[in-house]
Design an enzyme around this catalytic site. Structure first.
Site, short mmCIF file in Angstrom:
data_model
loop_
_atom_site.label_atom_id
_atom_site.label_comp_id
_atom_site.label_asym_id
_atom_site.label_seq_id
_atom_site.Cartn_x
_atom_site.Cartn_y
_atom_site.Cartn_z
N GLU A 46 0.83 -1.21 0.00
CA GLU A 46 0.00 0.00 0.00
C GLU A 46 0.86 1.26 0.00
OE1 GLU A 46 -2.49 1.59 -0.50
OE2 GLU A 46 -4.32 0.84 0.37
N ASP A 47 0.31 2.32 -0.55
CA ASP A 47 1.01 3.60 -0.53
C ASP A 47 0.89 4.28 0.84
OD1 ASP A 47 -1.72 3.98 -0.83
OD2 ASP A 47 -1.57 5.28 -2.58
N ASP B 230 -4.40 5.81 6.09
CA ASP B 230 -4.88 7.04 6.72
C ASP B 230 -5.94 6.66 7.75
OD1 ASP B 230 -5.49 9.69 7.21
OD2 ASP B 230 -6.56 10.01 5.34
N PHE C 93 -2.01 16.20 3.99
CA PHE C 93 -2.34 15.54 2.72
C PHE C 93 -1.12 15.63 1.81
CE2 PHE C 93 -4.14 14.97 -1.47
CZ PHE C 93 -4.98 13.89 -1.27
N ARG D 35 1.20 12.50 -9.35
CA ARG D 35 1.64 11.14 -9.04
C ARG D 35 3.10 10.92 -9.46
NH1 ARG D 35 -2.82 7.95 -7.59
NH2 ARG D 35 -4.78 8.41 -8.64
#
Ligand code: 5GP
Length: 186
Positions: free
Chosen positions: A104-105, A108, A157, A170
Site C-alpha cells: 500500500e502507498d 490514513d 495531505f 503522481r
C-alpha cells in the site's frame, strides 16, 4: 481544479527521493529474508502504490509473483476519505494457499485496508500481511496491524511517488505537500 505546475505548487518536500530509495531498499531486504522459500504474491493497490510496488519488487531478491487491484476510496479532487470502498479491478489469479503481502502507498483512516484485508482473507491465502510506505496514524478509524512500515508521517495531505491530488502529481519523484491555495482551488 487549476492546471498543475509541479515546481510552483509544492510547498514542502516531506520525503526526498534518496530517503525513499533507502527505505525501500531496507524493506526489500527484510521482506526477502522473511519470505525466503515461500510462495509470495505481492498485491498492489493501484494507482497510488505503483511506484512503491515497482521499486519494492526490484529491491527483493527472492522469487515472487505480483497481482494488481484497484479500489477507489475517495472521489476526485478532495482530500477526505469517504469510507466508501469500491473494487474497480480484482485479482487476476487465485491467492489460495499463497503468502500474500498487500503493498500500500498510505494508510490514513484504515477504512480501505480494513475492507481489503477482509476481502482477501475470504480467498484463503496461507498468510496475509501488510506493507505500507506511509502511515498517517492521526486519523485512524479502524485499527490495522501494519507488518512493514516505511515512514510515519504527520496528518497532512501528501502527493508524489504515486499519490495524487485530483489525479495529478503522481509522477513527482518525492513526497511533498502542496501549497494551501492549490487545495483551495479544488
Ligand atoms: P484510508 O482508507 O486509510 O483512509 O485511505 C487510504 C487511501 O486514501 C490511500 O490509498 C489514498 O488513496 C488516499 N489517501 C489517504 N491519505 C492521503 C494523502 O495524504 N494523500 C493522498 N494523495 N491520498 C491519500
Amino acid at each position: 481544479m487549476r492546471t498543475p505546475n509541479h515546481a510552483a505548487d509544492v510547498a514542502e518536500v516531506l520525503l526526498a527521493e534518496d530517503a525513499i530509495r533507502a527505505k525501500v531498499a531496507e524493506l526489500g531486504a527484510r521482506l526477502s529474508a522473511d519470505y525466503a522459500g515461500k510462495p509470495l504474491v505481492l498485491v498492489s493497490v493501484m494507482k497510488g502504490s505503483l511506484p512503491f510496488m515497482a521499486d519494492l519488487m526490484r529491491a527483493m531478491t527472492i522469487p515472487l509473483q505480483i497481482d494488481l487491484m484497484e479500489v477507489s476510496s475517495y472521489g476526485g479532487a478532495t482530500t477526505e476519505t469517504s469510507g466508501l470502498v469500491r473494487i474497480l479491478k480484482d485479482l487476476s489469479a487465485s491467492i489460495e494457499g499463497k503468502d500474500v503481502l498487500i503493498v500500500e502507498d498510505i494508510i490514513d483512516t484504515g477504512l480501505t485496508l480494513n475492507y481489503l484485508v477482509r476481502y482477501l482473507r475470504g480467498k484463503n491465502p496461507a498468510s496475509l500481511r501488510i506493507c505500507t510506505l506511509l502511515d498517517k496514524p492521526a486519523r485512524r478509524i479502524v485499527e490495522i496491524p501494519i507488518d512493514y512500515r516505511g515512514f510515519q508521517i504527520p496528518d497532512r495531505f501528501v502527493v508524489g511517488y504515486g499519490l495524487d491530488y485530483g489525479e495529478h502529481y503522481r509522477n513527482l519523484p518525492y513526497i511533498g505537500v502542496l501549497k494551501p491555495e492549490v487545495y483551495g482551488a479544488g
